[in-house]
Design an enzyme around this catalytic site. Sequence first.
Site, PDB file in Angstrom:
ATOM      1  N   ASP A   1     -74.508  48.107  72.565  1.00 22.19           N
ATOM      2  CA  ASP A   1     -75.860  47.646  72.905  1.00 22.19           C
ATOM      3  C   ASP A   1     -76.914  48.335  72.036  1.00 22.19           C
ATOM      4  OD1 ASP A   1     -76.072  45.599  74.699  1.00 22.19           O
ATOM      5  OD2 ASP A   1     -76.052  46.856  76.495  1.00 22.19           O
TER       6      ASP A   1
ATOM      7  N   LYS B   1     -70.302  37.086  78.944  1.00 27.76           N
ATOM      8  CA  LYS B   1     -69.865  38.009  77.884  1.00 27.76           C
ATOM      9  C   LYS B   1     -68.347  38.074  77.844  1.00 27.76           C
ATOM     10  CE  LYS B   1     -74.059  40.762  78.137  1.00 27.76           C
ATOM     11  NZ  LYS B   1     -74.762  41.897  78.732  1.00 27.76           N
TER      12      LYS B   1
ATOM     13  N   GLN C   1     -73.934  47.365  81.963  1.00 26.63           N
ATOM     14  CA  GLN C   1     -74.878  46.294  82.282  1.00 26.63           C
ATOM     15  C   GLN C   1     -76.089  46.872  83.018  1.00 26.63           C
ATOM     16  OE1 GLN C   1     -74.493  42.956  81.353  1.00 26.63           O
ATOM     17  NE2 GLN C   1     -76.593  42.762  82.093  1.00 26.63           N
TER      18      GLN C   1
END
Length: 298
Positions: free
Chosen positions: A122, A55, A99
């Site tokens: 997200d 990422k 994460q």
Amino acid sequence: MKDRVRIMDGKATAALVRAEVAEDVARIVERGVRPGLAVVLVGDDPASEVYVRNKDRAATEAGIAVRTLRPEATISQPDLEALVRELGADGSVHGILVQLPLPAQLDPAGVVEAIDPRKDVDGLHPRNVAALAMDLPGLVPCTPAGCIELCDRYGIELAGRHAVVVGRSQLVGKPVAQLLLARNATVTICHSRTADLAGVVGTGDVIVAAVGRAGLIRGEWIRPGACVLDVGINRGADGKLCGDVEFGAASARAGAITPVPGGVGPMTIAMLLKNTARAAEAALDAVASPGRTTGAGI
Ligand code: NAP
């Protein structure tokens, strides 16, 4: 004879999306702001390390300023939530990604709720989940958004088609079903208690497999000509990465199919970058016209 199956190349499509995001980022920079993404990686889970590194690289290439924060695995829930709130108040950060999975002592729902929903790239904050359910603008989870983007780029018609989603997770199954519904597909969601999975999958014009079990979806179940999006990431008996769909046998029947690796996976990162650029643009628009809903609606 059946036409040859089209392999939906997620790697190439993601590269196109990333190049477009880089152009968007350059436009935003011209307005005086560099989009910023903060990635929070708690502890040192090796798989998460790899994801975060990928990422970071992709975001940097697109011109996004990436900051990775690495709190100790022993961090407390209040301290992690405070850290996420600090990022929410930081004007140089437009996207926040925590994460997952988190170490066992931490409650991911509480951490996600601490994220400023305007920076929730997200798309997991309850406000964004509600926005998706209510057809309101918001930030959409990256993997489901990547599935739809792949369909669009390959000219897969969704309106009026029967889409069968296998899996009902918050992260993939439910949001992808909602996105398909928003595109006027007729959607069926299957899960571990579905009776006759083979029969239901066999009625799908579009199949999304998001389970996490290698080869669960048998090739012989696929309706001839169907489009198959395989979200699953598994290790096969041979140690190689594979999806939830029996790729070889399914390819012999499908009209279009995503491989694993190189299908939906690369799209996820591309959509994360797209969400970050959108969030930065929305923040700029909000400053330019306070009180108005921005183009991005967030
Ligand atoms: P998850 O939270 O574990 O959900 C799995 C879903 O599959 C559940 O809804 C479960 O049903 C259902 N299921 C389990 N066994 C089944 C069976 N025998 N028949 C039908 N349904 C069954 O997983 P997830 O987070 O959605 O992830 C799914 C897969 O996608 C994993 O392999 C993950 O690694 C992968 N993934 C890939 C990406 C990407 O970028 N490509 C991103 C995210 C996830 P119940 O609800 O009834 O338990």
